[in-house]
Design an enzyme around this catalytic site. Sequence first.
Site, short mmCIF file in Angstrom:
data_model
loop_
_atom_site.label_atom_id
_atom_site.label_comp_id
_atom_site.label_asym_id
_atom_site.label_seq_id
_atom_site.Cartn_x
_atom_site.Cartn_y
_atom_site.Cartn_z
N SER A 26 53.76 33.69 41.45
CA SER A 26 54.36 32.80 40.46
C SER A 26 55.60 32.12 41.05
O SER A 26 56.31 32.74 41.84
CB SER A 26 54.78 33.59 39.22
OG SER A 26 55.54 32.77 38.36
N TYR A 30 60.21 40.06 35.77
CA TYR A 30 58.90 39.49 36.13
C TYR A 30 59.01 38.75 37.46
O TYR A 30 58.19 38.94 38.37
CB TYR A 30 58.46 38.54 35.01
CG TYR A 30 57.19 37.75 35.26
CD1 TYR A 30 55.93 38.34 35.13
CD2 TYR A 30 57.24 36.39 35.60
CE1 TYR A 30 54.77 37.60 35.34
CE2 TYR A 30 56.09 35.65 35.81
CZ TYR A 30 54.86 36.26 35.68
OH TYR A 30 53.72 35.51 35.88
N1 LIG Z 1 49.60 31.36 32.86
C1 LIG Z 1 50.60 30.97 33.64
O1 LIG Z 1 51.32 29.99 33.33
C2 LIG Z 1 50.87 31.68 34.92
C3 LIG Z 1 51.85 31.14 35.76
C4 LIG Z 1 52.13 31.76 36.95
C5 LIG Z 1 51.45 32.91 37.31
N2 LIG Z 1 50.52 33.44 36.47
C6 LIG Z 1 49.85 34.65 36.92
O2 LIG Z 1 48.45 34.45 36.94
C7 LIG Z 1 47.78 35.69 36.72
C8 LIG Z 1 46.73 35.52 35.64
O3 LIG Z 1 47.40 35.24 34.41
P1 LIG Z 1 46.71 34.45 33.20
O4 LIG Z 1 47.53 33.27 32.94
O5 LIG Z 1 45.25 34.32 33.45
O6 LIG Z 1 47.00 35.45 31.99
P2 LIG Z 1 46.06 36.48 31.23
O7 LIG Z 1 44.84 35.80 30.77
O8 LIG Z 1 46.95 37.12 30.22
O9 LIG Z 1 45.67 37.51 32.39
C9 LIG Z 1 46.43 38.63 32.71
C10 LIG Z 1 45.46 39.74 32.98
O10 LIG Z 1 46.15 40.92 33.42
C11 LIG Z 1 45.49 42.03 32.81
N3 LIG Z 1 46.29 43.24 32.80
C12 LIG Z 1 47.56 43.40 32.35
N4 LIG Z 1 47.93 44.70 32.48
C13 LIG Z 1 46.87 45.35 33.02
C14 LIG Z 1 46.61 46.69 33.39
N5 LIG Z 1 47.54 47.64 33.25
N6 LIG Z 1 45.40 47.01 33.92
C15 LIG Z 1 44.44 46.06 34.06
N7 LIG Z 1 44.62 44.78 33.72
C16 LIG Z 1 45.81 44.43 33.21
C17 LIG Z 1 45.22 41.54 31.41
O11 LIG Z 1 44.29 42.40 30.78
P3 LIG Z 1 44.34 42.63 29.18
O12 LIG Z 1 43.58 41.47 28.62
O13 LIG Z 1 43.65 43.94 29.02
O14 LIG Z 1 45.79 42.65 28.77
C18 LIG Z 1 44.68 40.15 31.72
O15 LIG Z 1 43.32 40.21 32.06
C19 LIG Z 1 48.87 36.71 36.39
O16 LIG Z 1 49.21 37.42 37.57
C20 LIG Z 1 50.04 35.84 35.99
O17 LIG Z 1 51.28 36.50 36.20
C21 LIG Z 1 50.19 32.85 35.29
#
Ligand SMILES: NC(=O)c1ccc[n+]([C@@H]2O[C@H](COP(=O)([O-])OP(=O)(O)OC[C@H]3O[C@@H](n4cnc5c(N)ncnc54)[C@H](OP(=O)(O)O)[C@@H]3O)[C@@H](O)[C@H]2O)c1
Length: 242
Positions: free
Chosen positions: A136, A149
């Site tokens: 990120s 974070y």
């Molecule tokens: N969206 C943005 O703007 C953004 C920006 C920069 C970076 N990112 C990064 O991109 C990645 C994907 O994020 P996203 O936007 O797709 O969000 P998301 O849909 O909320 O995905 C996050 C995932 O992490 C899983 N997770 C959390 N804790 C966990 C655990 N203890 N064991 C197994 N799985 C776990 C969640 O599972 P559950 O559904 O079970 O909670 C979910 O599948 C993340 O690393 C995030 O930090 C996102």
Amino acid sequence: MRSLLLIGGTSDIGTAIARRFAREGRPVVLAARDVGEAEAAAADLRHRFGVPARAVALDVRDLEAGLELVHGLEPCPEIAVAAVGWLPEQAAVREDPEGVRRVVEVNFTAPALLLAALGRRMAEEGVRGHLVALGSVAGDRGRASNWWYGAAKAGLHAAMEGLRQELLDAGVRVLTVRPGFVRTKMTAHLALPPFLTSTPEDIARLVHRAVTKGRSGPLYPFPWRLVSLLVRLLPASLARRI
Ligand SMILES: NC(=O)c1ccc[n+]([C@@H]2O[C@H](COP(=O)([O-])OP(=O)(O)OC[C@H]3O[C@@H](n4cnc5c(N)ncnc54)[C@H](OP(=O)(O)O)[C@@H]3O)[C@@H](O)[C@H]2O)c1
């Protein structure tokens, strides 16, 4: 064709990446703590693209279970994507030991450890594979609003840079995606600027192109490479006010 392993098998960005690769016939394994939701996503991949796809249960905070999973997959996957992440309210975790442990484990320790284990396996088995970590731009610089974070993501970036050097001679590529803002369930409660916000499909296309070209290193959607550079170069006195 060897499989793609998605760690964080219910992530919006991660499942978009899995769909992009399944479209060309690649088998997929979705590792998620909500195995029911991951199995529904796997069924969708089987139905739409006719590829082998399955879900396995994994809470990444159980590091031993994670290692057992990555060592037990046969054959060794060719692409591993770590899309786990947790973005809490900073005030809620600031001095809460359990919250701090969780934010660091989910955003840094677990993805770094599991990708490192897969990278070693790929190297030992002669698989010229790809490791993809979702980092990120929050890791570029500490900010008052999300520094736990951001610090965890900064740790992940540093770990991936080291892993990239370590695995270079084995032909294993390491990508660190710094996606800027993406409209997903993680950010659903935030007002994001439309011109700086991507869709999960935009990020999936970017990752697919980079993997196909055998790229390694940090990966940004437009115009985040520039934004990230400016953020890192800003003097602290100015950064505080922006
Ligand atoms: N969206 C943005 O703007 C953004 C920006 C920069 C970076 N990112 C990064 O991109 C990645 C994907 O994020 P996203 O936007 O797709 O969000 P998301 O849909 O909320 O995905 C996050 C995932 O992490 C899983 N997770 C959390 N804790 C966990 C655990 N203890 N064991 C197994 N799985 C776990 C969640 O599972 P559950 O559904 O079970 O909670 C979910 O599948 C993340 O690393 C995030 O930090 C996102």
